[in-house]
Motif scaffolding. Structure first.
Motif, mmCIF file in Angstrom:
data_model
loop_
_atom_site.group_PDB
_atom_site.id
_atom_site.type_symbol
_atom_site.label_atom_id
_atom_site.label_comp_id
_atom_site.label_asym_id
_atom_site.label_seq_id
_atom_site.Cartn_x
_atom_site.Cartn_y
_atom_site.Cartn_z
ATOM 1 N N THR A 64 0.828 -1.212 0.000
ATOM 2 C CA THR A 64 0.000 0.000 0.000
ATOM 3 C C THR A 64 0.862 1.262 0.000
ATOM 4 O O THR A 64 0.441 2.300 -0.482
ATOM 5 N N ASN A 65 2.086 1.136 0.528
ATOM 6 C CA ASN A 65 3.009 2.267 0.521
ATOM 7 C C ASN A 65 3.389 2.597 -0.928
ATOM 8 O O ASN A 65 3.885 1.729 -1.660
ATOM 9 N N ARG A 66 3.145 3.864 -1.349
ATOM 10 C CA ARG A 66 3.303 4.207 -2.776
ATOM 11 C C ARG A 66 4.733 4.052 -3.254
ATOM 12 O O ARG A 66 4.987 3.603 -4.373
ATOM 13 N N LEU A 67 5.675 4.408 -2.382
ATOM 14 C CA LEU A 67 7.090 4.327 -2.765
ATOM 15 C C LEU A 67 7.496 2.862 -2.967
ATOM 16 O O LEU A 67 8.120 2.488 -3.965
ATOM 17 N N LEU A 68 7.075 2.027 -2.003
ATOM 18 C CA LEU A 68 7.386 0.587 -2.103
ATOM 19 C C LEU A 68 6.715 -0.032 -3.335
ATOM 20 O O LEU A 68 7.319 -0.833 -4.050
ATOM 21 N N ALA A 69 5.452 0.382 -3.581
ATOM 22 C CA ALA A 69 4.718 -0.154 -4.738
ATOM 23 C C ALA A 69 5.449 0.208 -6.026
ATOM 24 O O ALA A 69 5.585 -0.594 -6.946
ATOM 25 N N HIS A 70 5.963 1.447 -6.073
ATOM 26 C CA HIS A 70 6.686 1.911 -7.255
ATOM 27 C C HIS A 70 7.970 1.099 -7.431
ATOM 28 O O HIS A 70 8.320 0.682 -8.532
ATOM 29 N N LEU A 71 8.634 0.846 -6.323
ATOM 30 C CA LEU A 71 9.895 0.079 -6.346
ATOM 31 C C LEU A 71 9.630 -1.346 -6.871
ATOM 32 O O LEU A 71 10.356 -1.852 -7.737
ATOM 33 N N VAL A 72 8.558 -1.964 -6.354
ATOM 34 C CA VAL A 72 8.217 -3.331 -6.788
ATOM 35 C C VAL A 72 7.900 -3.331 -8.286
ATOM 36 O O VAL A 72 8.365 -4.193 -9.043
ATOM 37 N N ALA A 73 7.133 -2.325 -8.742
ATOM 38 C CA ALA A 73 6.771 -2.262 -10.166
ATOM 39 C C ALA A 73 8.022 -2.064 -11.027
ATOM 40 O O ALA A 73 8.136 -2.627 -12.112
ATOM 41 N N MET A 74 8.986 -1.271 -10.509
ATOM 42 C CA MET A 74 10.232 -1.057 -11.264
ATOM 43 C C MET A 74 11.003 -2.363 -11.415
ATOM 44 O O MET A 74 11.582 -2.676 -12.440
ATOM 45 N N LEU A 75 11.000 -3.151 -10.346
ATOM 46 C CA LEU A 75 11.759 -4.406 -10.344
ATOM 47 C C LEU A 75 11.071 -5.494 -11.156
ATOM 48 O O LEU A 75 11.730 -6.317 -11.799
ATOM 49 N N THR A 76 9.738 -5.505 -11.131
ATOM 50 C CA THR A 76 9.037 -6.665 -11.688
ATOM 51 C C THR A 76 8.257 -6.364 -12.961
ATOM 52 O O THR A 76 7.890 -7.295 -13.670
ATOM 53 N N GLY A 77 7.953 -5.095 -13.230
ATOM 54 C CA GLY A 77 7.204 -4.758 -14.436
ATOM 55 C C GLY A 77 5.837 -4.201 -14.102
ATOM 56 O O GLY A 77 5.343 -4.394 -12.999
ATOM 57 N N PRO A 78 5.213 -3.513 -15.081
ATOM 58 C CA PRO A 78 3.960 -2.792 -14.820
ATOM 59 C C PRO A 78 2.787 -3.686 -14.458
ATOM 60 O O PRO A 78 1.875 -3.265 -13.764
ATOM 61 N N ALA A 79 2.802 -4.953 -14.921
ATOM 62 C CA ALA A 79 1.649 -5.833 -14.668
ATOM 63 C C ALA A 79 1.445 -6.074 -13.186
ATOM 64 O O ALA A 79 0.357 -6.447 -12.760
ATOM 65 N N MET A 80 2.483 -5.877 -12.370
ATOM 66 C CA MET A 80 2.344 -6.153 -10.941
ATOM 67 C C MET A 80 1.956 -4.916 -10.135
ATOM 68 O O MET A 80 1.988 -4.926 -8.922
ATOM 69 N N ARG A 81 1.582 -3.840 -10.851
ATOM 70 C CA ARG A 81 1.100 -2.643 -10.149
ATOM 71 C C ARG A 81 -0.350 -2.814 -9.715
ATOM 72 O O ARG A 81 -0.832 -2.115 -8.861
#
Ligand SMILES: C[S@@+](CC[C@H](N)C(=O)[O-])C[C@H]1O[C@@H](n2cnc3c(N)ncnc32)[C@H](O)[C@@H]1O
Length: 217
Positions: free
Chosen positions: A162-179
């Motif tokens: 839920t944390n926006r920064l963490l969510a952005h980091l995860v999406a950067m690492l794994t790709g947009p589909a995991m947003r």
């Protein structure tokens, strides 16, 4: 370059994770990604699937077959677990360590080469967001078609932080589909396909699940 790109060989739809073609790298990434709790979490998924001895279970987007190998002793020798994945290298890997009651085939979730009503349980973990967005409705309809009336469905998906920064980091690492939040992904698709949605919940390490059933005839 994100982890998603490292695991895939070719360009995919921007809205989906696409196929994964490096099973060993995927296994390693999963062990790390679940902080060493992968077995515990997937054992919980197997319990949540409500698979029982003697059941015929289908795993859509089975990857390396990790969940199928956990389900194999649950259904026992009288049962059968079938894994389908669009990636030939993932299926090859799954076949190499297959228990006797597991079998695998290359195929797409949105066009399963399987008979109507042939399964008691369908499971799918972390795979729906890999199917192109325009095909996800078809994939869910296929899950309904291959389930017998009264059959049970479990879909587990990635739950972005839920944390926006963490969510952005995860999406950067794994790709947009995991947003995407899996509830947004599935909330409409399941009832539209004809499923009766039963419950949903969260699991540790950024997973959530939805359980549903095919209404009895
Ligand atoms: C993140 S992995 C999950 C694998 C496994 N279910 C697990 O939980 O470890 C997603 C899998 O979906 C597969 N996949 C991608 N598109 C697919 C499609 N259209 N139909 C079936 N599988 C697909 C990929 O090849 C990959 O193995």
């Amino acid at each position: 370059m994100g982890l998603g790109k490292l695991l895939h060989d070719h360009a995919e739809h921007a809205d989906a994770g696409g196929t994964i073609d490096h099973p060993r790298a995927y296994e390693l990434a999963s062990e790390v990604g679940f902080f060493g709790r992968r077995r515990e979490i997937f054992t919980r998924l197997a319990a949540l699937s409500r698979a029982r001895p003697g059941d015929r279970v289908l795993d859509v987007g089975c990857g390396t077959g990790y969940l199928t190998r956990i389900l194999a002793p649950v259904v026992g020798p009288a049962g059968q677990v079938t894994g389908v994945d669009a990636s030939p290298p993932m299926i090859e890997y799954a076949r190499r360590s297959a228990p006797g009651n597991c079998s695998y085939q290359v195929g797409e979730g949105q066009a399963l080469d399987l008979p109507d009503a042939g399964f008691d349980v369908v499971v799918s973990s972390l795979a729906v967001h890999h199917i192109p967005a325009a095909e996800r409705g078809a994939a869910v309809r296929e899950m309904l078609r291959v389930l017998r009336p009264g059959g049970r469905l479990l879909i587990a998906e990635f739950r972005p932080p839920t944390n926006r920064l963490l969510a952005h980091l995860v999406a950067m690492l794994t790709g947009p589909a995991m947003r995407h939040n899996p509830r947004d992904l599935l909330a409409d698709l399941l009832p539209q396909a004809g499923f009766h949605v039963e419950d949903e919940g969260d699991l540790p390490v950024m997973l959530s699940y939805i359980r549903a059933s095919r209404p009895a005839a």
